[in-house]
Design a protein around this motif. Structure first.
Motif, mmCIF file in Angstrom:
data_model
loop_
_atom_site.group_PDB
_atom_site.id
_atom_site.type_symbol
_atom_site.label_atom_id
_atom_site.label_comp_id
_atom_site.label_asym_id
_atom_site.label_seq_id
_atom_site.Cartn_x
_atom_site.Cartn_y
_atom_site.Cartn_z
ATOM 1 N N ARG A 89 0.820 -1.217 0.000
ATOM 2 C CA ARG A 89 0.000 0.000 0.000
ATOM 3 C C ARG A 89 0.852 1.265 0.000
ATOM 4 O O ARG A 89 0.456 2.300 -0.543
ATOM 5 N N LEU A 90 2.042 1.198 0.613
ATOM 6 C CA LEU A 90 2.936 2.357 0.663
ATOM 7 C C LEU A 90 3.726 2.551 -0.633
ATOM 8 O O LEU A 90 4.181 3.669 -0.922
ATOM 9 N N ALA A 91 3.912 1.493 -1.376
ATOM 10 C CA ALA A 91 4.796 1.546 -2.557
ATOM 11 C C ALA A 91 4.389 2.676 -3.494
ATOM 12 O O ALA A 91 3.208 2.830 -3.815
ATOM 13 N N PRO A 92 5.349 3.447 -3.978
ATOM 14 C CA PRO A 92 5.044 4.581 -4.860
ATOM 15 C C PRO A 92 4.734 4.187 -6.291
ATOM 16 O O PRO A 92 4.267 5.018 -7.069
ATOM 17 N N VAL A 93 5.024 2.949 -6.658
ATOM 18 C CA VAL A 93 4.663 2.404 -7.972
ATOM 19 C C VAL A 93 3.983 1.066 -7.717
ATOM 20 O O VAL A 93 4.178 0.446 -6.668
ATOM 21 N N PRO A 94 3.144 0.588 -8.648
ATOM 22 C CA PRO A 94 2.407 -0.657 -8.407
ATOM 23 C C PRO A 94 3.338 -1.841 -8.145
ATOM 24 O O PRO A 94 4.236 -2.138 -8.938
ATOM 25 N N MET A 95 3.128 -2.499 -7.004
ATOM 26 C CA MET A 95 3.877 -3.691 -6.641
ATOM 27 C C MET A 95 2.896 -4.807 -6.314
ATOM 28 O O MET A 95 1.766 -4.552 -5.920
ATOM 29 N N SER A 96 3.369 -6.050 -6.452
ATOM 30 C CA SER A 96 2.480 -7.202 -6.341
ATOM 31 C C SER A 96 2.744 -8.066 -5.113
ATOM 32 O O SER A 96 1.824 -8.480 -4.424
ATOM 33 N N LYS A 97 4.005 -8.361 -4.842
ATOM 34 C CA LYS A 97 4.356 -9.285 -3.769
ATOM 35 C C LYS A 97 5.547 -8.745 -2.980
ATOM 36 O O LYS A 97 6.346 -7.945 -3.483
ATOM 37 N N VAL A 98 5.663 -9.231 -1.722
ATOM 38 C CA VAL A 98 6.774 -8.876 -0.837
ATOM 39 C C VAL A 98 7.419 -10.159 -0.346
ATOM 40 O O VAL A 98 6.730 -11.129 -0.002
ATOM 41 N N HIS A 99 8.737 -10.186 -0.335
ATOM 42 C CA HIS A 99 9.479 -11.292 0.274
ATOM 43 C C HIS A 99 10.452 -10.698 1.287
ATOM 44 O O HIS A 99 11.150 -9.728 0.995
ATOM 45 N N PHE A 100 10.517 -11.294 2.473
ATOM 46 C CA PHE A 100 11.333 -10.755 3.563
ATOM 47 C C PHE A 100 12.658 -11.498 3.708
ATOM 48 O O PHE A 100 12.742 -12.717 3.528
ATOM 49 N N THR A 101 13.699 -10.721 4.064
ATOM 50 C CA THR A 101 14.993 -11.272 4.459
ATOM 51 C C THR A 101 15.421 -10.542 5.736
ATOM 52 O O THR A 101 14.667 -9.751 6.291
ATOM 53 N N SER A 102 16.635 -10.796 6.169
ATOM 54 C CA SER A 102 17.124 -10.173 7.408
ATOM 55 C C SER A 102 18.042 -8.990 7.181
ATOM 56 O O SER A 102 18.387 -8.294 8.134
ATOM 57 N N SER A 103 18.478 -8.751 5.941
ATOM 58 C CA SER A 103 19.386 -7.637 5.676
ATOM 59 C C SER A 103 19.285 -7.222 4.219
ATOM 60 O O SER A 103 18.820 -7.990 3.373
ATOM 61 N N GLY A 104 19.752 -6.018 3.944
ATOM 62 C CA GLY A 104 19.786 -5.538 2.572
ATOM 63 C C GLY A 104 20.700 -6.361 1.697
ATOM 64 O O GLY A 104 20.405 -6.590 0.513
ATOM 65 N N SER A 105 21.823 -6.821 2.236
ATOM 66 C CA SER A 105 22.728 -7.673 1.467
ATOM 67 C C SER A 105 22.016 -8.933 1.000
ATOM 68 O O SER A 105 22.089 -9.315 -0.174
ATOM 69 N N GLU A 106 21.338 -9.601 1.934
ATOM 70 C CA GLU A 106 20.600 -10.816 1.582
ATOM 71 C C GLU A 106 19.527 -10.522 0.536
ATOM 72 O O GLU A 106 19.318 -11.304 -0.394
ATOM 73 N N ALA A 107 18.844 -9.389 0.710
ATOM 74 C CA ALA A 107 17.758 -9.042 -0.211
ATOM 75 C C ALA A 107 18.294 -8.812 -1.618
ATOM 76 O O ALA A 107 17.754 -9.348 -2.599
ATOM 77 N N ASN A 108 19.342 -8.023 -1.753
ATOM 78 C CA ASN A 108 19.905 -7.768 -3.078
ATOM 79 C C ASN A 108 20.475 -9.039 -3.690
ATOM 80 O O ASN A 108 20.362 -9.271 -4.902
ATOM 81 N N ASP A 109 21.088 -9.882 -2.859
ATOM 82 C CA ASP A 109 21.592 -11.152 -3.336
ATOM 83 C C ASP A 109 20.458 -11.995 -3.912
ATOM 84 O O ASP A 109 20.572 -12.577 -4.997
ATOM 85 N N LEU A 110 19.336 -12.025 -3.196
ATOM 86 C CA LEU A 110 18.197 -12.806 -3.666
ATOM 87 C C LEU A 110 17.602 -12.217 -4.948
ATOM 88 O O LEU A 110 17.181 -12.967 -5.837
ATOM 89 N N VAL A 111 17.571 -10.896 -5.065
ATOM 90 C CA VAL A 111 17.040 -10.298 -6.289
ATOM 91 C C VAL A 111 17.846 -10.756 -7.502
ATOM 92 O O VAL A 111 17.288 -11.020 -8.573
ATOM 93 N N VAL A 112 19.165 -10.873 -7.340
ATOM 94 C CA VAL A 112 19.983 -11.391 -8.440
ATOM 95 C C VAL A 112 19.536 -12.801 -8.805
ATOM 96 O O VAL A 112 19.325 -13.127 -9.980
#
Length: 447
Positions: A103-126
């Motif tokens: 609901r907060l996202a400034p552009v349309p988004m569909s799903k959220v996946h959680f991790t414990s850190s930004g490093s982990e999150a960016n790694d997963l996006v790759v």
């Protein structure tokens, strides 16, 4: 340094390996022990007060000692201290936070996946970019572009997107498939007489050349911080993101907005994506999502990004990824309460209101003979010092002098970075910058 045997300082040196230090030197110098925090301040074991001028690590939006976050953690700990979100399980706080972020996202988004850190999150996006390319029948579309001086984390993939030599040397990074284009450092890289708009167009042209040289069919995604933080606070020049995005759209390259530092108010909007008119396919948030009271990060993805991944998991029978602490109930509960505080107290508005004063103080310091240039937006900024001797000596001397004066900042090369909690007041800004000015006068790279 004189240490009491068996003190925290002595035991720290004996047993703990620290990040981002010269490990051999640390065996001699040891650590400053921070004992407690209150508002925009932290206190060492001797009771000395410091302005936390970097909000911890660019992250403590609501300040230190916020009792509501402690109470939220306690309540959730007593109700459900841990559960996972594997194999069709879930719990209330993770669902509530995922819905809130969409609901907060400034552009349309569909799903959220959680991790414990930004490093982990960016790694997963790759990983997700690669998975998605396979799902689309484009197994060659796997290359990832980051930027020189960009920072996206320290795992193998995130560290490879990062464009900082200190995070690559002797780690055998970056690995294959990772490329880098220029940092949008207008002050240092602009040609004589070049306008910001023309500079941005040239940066986009150089990106396009890189994509064409590699082959557009091989390039999957471009990662960028709306404002480059840990590399030295580089604010994009006029039209930068518009020019970059036009190139990405032309060659079907995904845009990943790394909002780990800029998310939740730092630039004067809830997200840096809003500030600069970005239209990312994926957003990564962390740090201020919970004011770092708990380790948590989130990946927000558009439906166009998510849908091929879902289809591929159906073909394979499972999405073969997961972290034990993804969507941790205590972390998600604390993040929800933190976002409530940001909204109720209008800390995004406070950032906008305090920003002119913050930036005016930076501009005043730009006149100092030791200062080469200053940069900033919202409540994040840097003063870049004229180098003296080896690169980094002037920045390190400035950070040391600031610490003695009672201000904690961050030296990045010869830049001294500031990013105070979003709760800061005008009077606290004035006091903090008065101490920074004293530190600048006394800093001595030759000492």
């Amino acid at each position: 340094m004189n240490e009491i045997p068996n003190s925290i300082e002595a035991r720290d040196r004996a047993y703990q390996m620290h990040p981002l230090v010269n490990l051999k030197a640390h065996e001699t110098t040891g650590s400053l022990v921070i004992d407690r925090g209150e508002g925009v301040y932290v206190f060492d074991r001797d009771g000395k007060r410091y302005f936390e001028g970097l909000a911890g690590l660019w992250s403590v939006a609501v300040g230190f000692g916020e009792k509501r976050l402690a109470e939220a953690a306690k309540a959730q700990m007593e109700k459900l201290p841990y559960y996972h979100v594997f194999s069709h399980k879930t719990h209330g706080p993770s669902v509530d936070l995922a819905e809130k972020l969409i609901r907060l996202a400034p552009v349309p988004m569909s799903k959220v996946h959680f991790t414990s850190s930004g490093s982990e999150a960016n790694d997963l996006v790759v990983k997700l970019c690669w998975y998605r390319s396979n799902a689309l029948g484009k197994p060659e579309k796997k290359k990832i572009i980051g930027r020189v001086k960009g920072y996206h984390g320290v795992t193998i993939a995130a560290g490879s997107i990062t464009g900082l030599a200190r995070n690559h040397a002797s780690f055998d990074l970056p690995i294959d498939r990772f490329l880098h284009t220029h940092c949008p450092d207008f002050d240092s890289l602009a040609l004589p007489g070049e306008s910001e708009a023309a500079f941005s167009k040239r940066m986009a042209s150089e990106l396009e050349t890189l994509i064409l040289e590699e082959g557009p069919q091989t390039v999957a995604a471009f990662f960028g911080e709306p404002v480059m933080g840990s590399g030295g606070v580089y604010v994009p020049p006029e039209n930068y993101w518009q020019e970059i995005q036009a190139v990405l759209r032309k060659y079907d390259v995904l845009l990943v907005a790394d909002e780990v530092i800029t998310g939740f108010g730092r630039t004067g909007n809830m997200f840096g994506t809003e500030t600069f008119g970005m239209q990312p396919d994926v957003m990564v948030v962390s740090k201020q999502i919970a004011s770092s009271y708990m380790p948590i990060a989130a990946i927000l993805m558009s439906d166009g990004f998510y849908r091929p991944i879902a289809e591929e998991s159906d073909r394979l029978g499972v999405f073969g990824h997961g972290f034990t602490a993804s969507g941790h109930p205590v972390a998600t509960a604390v993040a929800l309460e933190n976002i409530r505080i940001i909204e109720e107290r209008d800390l995004v508005g406070n950032c906008r209101a305090r920003s002119p004063r913050f930036l005016a103080h930076l501009r005043e310091l730009a006149a100092h003979p030791k200062v080469k240039v200053t940069r900033g937006i919202g409540l994040i900024g840097a003063l870049e010092l004229h180098p003296v001797g080896d690169v980094g000596r002037a920045g390190a001397a400035m950070a040391a002098a600031a610490l003695e004066e009672g201000v904690i900042g961050r030296a990045v090369g010869d830049s001294f970075c500031l990013c105070p909690p979003l709760i800061i007041t005008d009077s606290e800004l004035d006091e903090m910058f008065a101490l920074v000015a004293k530190a600048l006068d006394r800093s001595d790279p030759a000492g």
